[in-house]
Every structure is written in structure tokens, then in C-alpha cells.
Design an enzyme around this catalytic site. Sequence first.
Site, PDB file in Angstrom:
ATOM      1  N   TYR A   1      -1.661   0.199  10.302  1.00 41.91           N
ATOM      2  CA  TYR A   1      -2.279  -0.307   8.550  1.00 41.91           C
ATOM      3  C   TYR A   1      -0.697   0.124   7.628  1.00 41.91           C
ATOM      4  O   TYR A   1      -0.356  -1.351   7.292  1.00 41.91           O
ATOM      5  CB  TYR A   1      -3.489   0.155   8.293  1.00 41.91           C
TER       6      TYR A   1
ATOM      7  N   SER B   1       0.857  -1.457  -0.066  1.00 37.69           N
ATOM      8  CA  SER B   1      -0.141   0.168  -0.037  1.00 37.69           C
ATOM      9  C   SER B   1       0.882   1.234  -0.066  1.00 37.69           C
ATOM     10  O   SER B   1       1.982   0.931   0.567  1.00 37.69           O
ATOM     11  CB  SER B   1      -0.814   0.093   1.581  1.00 37.69           C
TER      12      SER B   1
END
Length: 252
Positions: free
Chosen positions: A157, A142
Site C-alpha cells: 500500500y 498517505s
Amino acid sequence: MQVAIVTGASSGIGQSAARQIARRGTGVIITYHGNEAGARTTVSSIEKAGGTAVALSLDVGSSEAFPAFRESVVAALRDTWQRETFDFLVNNAGFGRMALFQDTTEQMFDELMRALLKGPYFLTQTLLPLLADGGAIVNTASNTARFSGLEAGYSAYGTMKGGLVVLTRYLAKELGERGIRVNSVSPGATRTRIAGDAFALHPEVIPPIEARTAFGRLGEPDDIGLAIAALLADEGRWITAQDIEVSGGYNL
């Protein structure tokens, strides 16, 4: 026929990657967790296009189930493709959750860690004896782990996805002697069901994202799926240990 395993392929990026990989003549084993209907849709769309696919249930956050999953893979390879090995692994399954650093609980941290970092680590280890020499792995990371995607609320995250990028490099180093290429892709904001289908529920967040993106739109699953398929294909044969941001120029 070559065979790929794509985790988390019942929707979004994983579903797109499975379809794009199948379009190149590769058989696909897809996994799902909780969205069996979506997995059936993925398989059906691949079969309608002339491809071959099998769906298997897998919770990447439960590493104790990985040995049983490997046996399911062995059976699928034997029964569907008359093979003992597979060629490509896409570690894509996971989920998104945001919270400011001071509000992040240990439970939230552990849940993200199990699904986004520990899961891919030990699933790859479990499946490694079945991965053919000369194959390839792509991990879905990501851009929250990069400066371009650094946003408040993604400390846990982004940390897990950053760990996945580092794991990618170590796998590339250790598996290179077997001719196995290992890369990661780091999507930007993409129209998927992540974080409880956030973009569908909160469309007001989309225009600001589009305004910060060089190409002026939100990413679509196929934008990422095509990149994953290309890295696995012969076009990516001289690429390894790389993390490629696939974000349409976010925050340029």
C-alpha cells in the site's frame, strides 16, 4: 461556474472534499464504486447546501472503462453546467489492505497497484484534454509512504502511495506550462470506512494512535477535505509539486 471531479466521494475523505469544494461555489462531479447510496447522500447534502453535484459510477481499478467514463463526464458538463471543460481533479478513490511483506501475494499487490497508482495515472491522462488551463489536481496519497507513518504491514500500500507522490511531481513539471498546479496530500490515520471499516470494527486500535498524535485524536474526514479544497482554491495558487502531510502531527 468552476467544476471539480472528485473520485471515491461516496464516503470518507472524498465525500468531505466534495462538500468542502462545493461550499466554495464549485460544481462537483463525484464518483462511486459499489456505494451508490453514499454517493446519493453526498449529492443530496451538496444540493441542500445550495450547490450542484452529479454522481457517476467509476471503478478506478479498471482502466479499460476510462474512455466511457470520459464520455459520461462530457455529458454531465454539457447538461449540468453548459461547459466543455472542468477545472479541478481530485484523485482520491482507492482502498486499503495490509499484510506483512512475506504474506503479500502478487494478486494483492496487483489489485493495489491498479487502484492506487495505475488508476490515477491513466484516469488523469484520459481526462487531461478536458482539464482547463489554470486548473489544479490533488492526489490523495498517505503518510504510510513517509517515515512518520512507516508501519509494518503496509509495504505494498505504501509503495503505491509513494509512487503517487512521485507521479504528482512529474505531472506538476509537465503540466506547469498550462498553469495547472499538481499537489498531493498524505493523510495519517483518519476515521473513514477504509480497510473494511476497520476503526468501527476495532475501536481498540484508536487510543494507541491518538497517543502518538501531537493533537491527541484520530483524524476526521473534514481535516483532510478542508486541506484538499484549500489546495484547489486561490489560496493554493503558488503551490505545486508538493506533498503535504495532513496527520495532526503523527509520530512527532
